[in-house]
Every structure is written in C-alpha cells, then in structure tokens.
Design an enzyme around this catalytic site. Structure first.
Site, short mmCIF file in Angstrom:
data_model
loop_
_atom_site.label_atom_id
_atom_site.label_comp_id
_atom_site.label_asym_id
_atom_site.label_seq_id
_atom_site.Cartn_x
_atom_site.Cartn_y
_atom_site.Cartn_z
N ALA A 30 0.69 -1.25 0.10
CA ALA A 30 0.02 0.12 0.01
C ALA A 30 1.02 1.40 -0.05
O ALA A 30 0.40 2.27 -0.46
CB ALA A 30 -0.98 -0.08 1.18
N HIS A 127 -3.78 -9.69 -4.26
CA HIS A 127 -5.00 -9.57 -3.55
C HIS A 127 -6.36 -9.08 -4.40
O HIS A 127 -7.11 -8.35 -4.17
CB HIS A 127 -5.02 -8.58 -2.37
CG HIS A 127 -4.02 -8.99 -1.24
ND1 HIS A 127 -3.29 -8.25 -0.50
CD2 HIS A 127 -3.55 -10.37 -1.02
CE1 HIS A 127 -2.54 -9.11 0.40
NE2 HIS A 127 -2.65 -10.18 0.04
N CYS A 156 -26.73 -7.10 -10.19
CA CYS A 156 -26.48 -7.53 -11.61
C CYS A 156 -27.80 -7.47 -12.40
O CYS A 156 -28.87 -7.40 -11.34
CB CYS A 156 -25.96 -9.09 -11.55
SG CYS A 156 -25.73 -9.62 -13.08
N CYS A 158 -29.14 -9.76 -13.50
CA CYS A 158 -29.94 -11.04 -13.22
C CYS A 158 -30.63 -11.04 -11.59
O CYS A 158 -31.09 -12.02 -11.54
CB CYS A 158 -29.02 -12.20 -13.56
SG CYS A 158 -27.86 -12.55 -12.04
N SER A 197 4.57 -3.19 5.03
CA SER A 197 4.88 -3.45 6.46
C SER A 197 5.21 -4.97 6.58
O SER A 197 5.64 -5.31 7.53
CB SER A 197 3.74 -3.26 7.27
OG SER A 197 2.55 -3.77 7.00
N ASN A 219 11.22 1.89 2.36
CA ASN A 219 10.23 2.22 3.17
C ASN A 219 10.22 3.30 3.80
O ASN A 219 11.37 3.70 4.11
CB ASN A 219 9.99 0.92 4.12
CG ASN A 219 8.60 -0.16 3.96
OD1 ASN A 219 7.94 0.11 3.19
ND2 ASN A 219 8.42 -0.75 5.00
#
Ligand code: NAD
Length: 245
Positions: A30, A127, A156, A158, A197, A219
């Site tokens: 992130a 992810h 949706c 449907c 992290s 970092n």
C-alpha cells in the site's frame, strides 16, 4: 549533511544494480500508492488510525461481507475505490524498467490498478483488483465505475449481488498468481521490496523465496526485514525512484 551523502551513496548503488540487471522483480504494498493519495493501512494517517464502527480488517473480511453487505459497500466505496488516483514516480519507473527489459514482474498486494495505469504489463495482483467485479450468481463482469455509482448492494441485471474481485481476509489467494509470484521472486537477480509493512501473510512469506544477494528495501518506516536486506533505503518510494535513471 552526512545523512544526505549516505543517501546519495545508497541511491547510486541501487541505480548501478538496476542498470546492470535484466531480471529485477518488485514486491510492493500500500505504501507504493500513498503518494498517489491512497491511504495505506498502518501508517499514522492510514486507515487503521481512523475511527469506524468496526476495525478495517473486520469490515474487509469474508464473514463481514456475507453478514453485513451494505455496511461493507459503504466502507468499500468510501475508502477502497480511489478511481481518480494517478500513478506516481514509483509506478512510472517500474513501467519504464519493464519496457527497457530490466524488470520481469511486479508482485503487488495493492488492489488499485495503478501499476497498469502507468503502463506495466506483468503485474501479479496477489489480492485482486477493484477494477474487476463479478456477479456472484451469473458471473457477469462489471466496471469499477459501475460499483462506485451503484447504491447499497450493487446488483446485476440477473438480480445477483456483484462482488469485487478482491481477496478479503479469510479468503484464499489465487493459486496461479501465487505460483507465478513465487517463481519470479525465486529467479530474480535484484528484488526490490517497497511500501509494505510485510505483516500480511501469505503474501509477506513470498520474500523468503529470494535466493540472490541484491535484496533492496525501500520503506518510510523501519521494518523487521531491514536486517535481512542488502540495501535499506528509508524514505518515500516515489521520491527515491524519482532520483533513479
Ligand atoms: P500497510 O499499510 O500494512 O503498510 C504500508 C507500509 O508502507 C508501511 O510500512 C509504511 O511505512 C510504508 N509507506 C507508506 N507510504 C510510503 C511511501 N510513500 N514510501 C515508502 N513507504 C511507504 O500495507 P501492506 O503492507 O500493503 O499490507 C496491507 C494490505 O493493504 C495489503 O493486503 C493491501 O491489499 C491492502 N491495501 C491496499 C491499498 C491499495 O491498493 N493502494 C491501500 C490500502 C490497503
């Protein structure tokens, strides 16, 4: 002043490693997108330090999604869908190195699609991505804009509920993506880890598969991985990458 020259020295070393390699792999989190205006989880101004009725890891869990879908989507639209964000220097340099034949793969824990927006092709999204969304009933796909503009639980045609293709807590990672990431890291000459992290597993465990001797860690804050790295640069990744060729 001494700090400054030490930083210059580290940037020069990194530059030399990058210019001398045709097999760089980047592993990020992130922190790569905070300079694009997307908050991370654990920094001081990250989502874990903001106040909600439930902690973010609870809201972003499979159980919560199933039991409180409307609440999930309120948080998701407000905090996870950042569709106006633009790539920063970190995303752009990685795309450039891929084009130059230096970088083989980006392994990312991010779900924001900014690496692709910067032009990167081989992006292994551990992810998932907010840009892909599927009906849970019929499998029809929907855009992120559709999700943003929908109200309550996105539906949706449907009648089924639409779920983002994002790996929630308690859900397993796509095994093919995981395998490809593992292989890329195993074979990498230079491994650059940035903006993470390294506490979310199994993603963080992938780093253990690196066999080389050019492990770079970039970092903002110190991490448990610092002593294992061959080069540690503490700073903002967009600024650091902006100083490279
Ligand atoms: P994290 O929030 O746990 O850690 C972020 C790390 O990046 C911290 O160590 C912080 O010091 C560092 N950092 C922040 N800004 C930085 C910068 N400009 N330069 C360098 N370092 C910086 O994030 P994580 O390790 O990726 O793990 C948490 C989970 O967060 C991941 O699974 C990911 O899916 C999810 N997430 C993704 C996004 C996104 O897609 N942009 C945003 C928030 C959370």
């Amino acid at each position: 002043m001494a700090d400054d020259s030490e930083m210059q020295e580290k940037i020069k070393t990194l530059n030399d490693w990058i210019q001398g390699s045709d097999n760089i792999v980047f592993f990020g989190g992130a922190g790569v997108s905070t300079e694009s205006g997307i908050p991370d989880f654990r920094s001081q101004d990250g989502l874990y330090h903001q106040q909600y009725d439930y902690p973010p890891e609870t809201i972003l869990s499979h159980t919560f999604y199933v039991r409180h879908k409307e609440e999930f989507f309120r948080f998701y639209r407000a905090k996870m869908l950042c569709l106006d964000a633009e790539p920063n220097m970190a995303h752009k340099k990685l795309a450039q190195w891929e084009k130059e034949g230096r970088l083989k793969a980006i392994v990312t824990q991010n779900i924001d699609g900014l690496h692709q927006k910067a032009g990167s092709k081989n992006v292994l999204e551990l992810h998932g991505s907010v840009l892909r969304n599927y009906c849970e009933k019929c499998g029809k796909s929907y855009s992120a804009e559709y999700m943003r503009d929908s109200k309550g639980i996105p539906k949706c045609t449907c009648g089924g509920d639409i779920k983002p293709d994002v790996v929630l807590y308690e859900e397993s990672l796509d095994s093919q993506t995981l395998d490809e990431a593992l292989r890329a890291i195993q074979q990498a000459d230079v491994l650059i880890i940035g903006g993470t992290s390294l506490v979310v597993y199994p993603a963080a465990g992938l780093v253990d598969y690196y066999r080389g001797h050019k492990l770079v860690l970039i970092n903002k804050d110190a991490s448990a991985m610092d002593r294992r790295a061959d080069l540690v640069i503490q700073g903002k990744i967009g600024e650091v990458f902006g100083a490279l060729d």
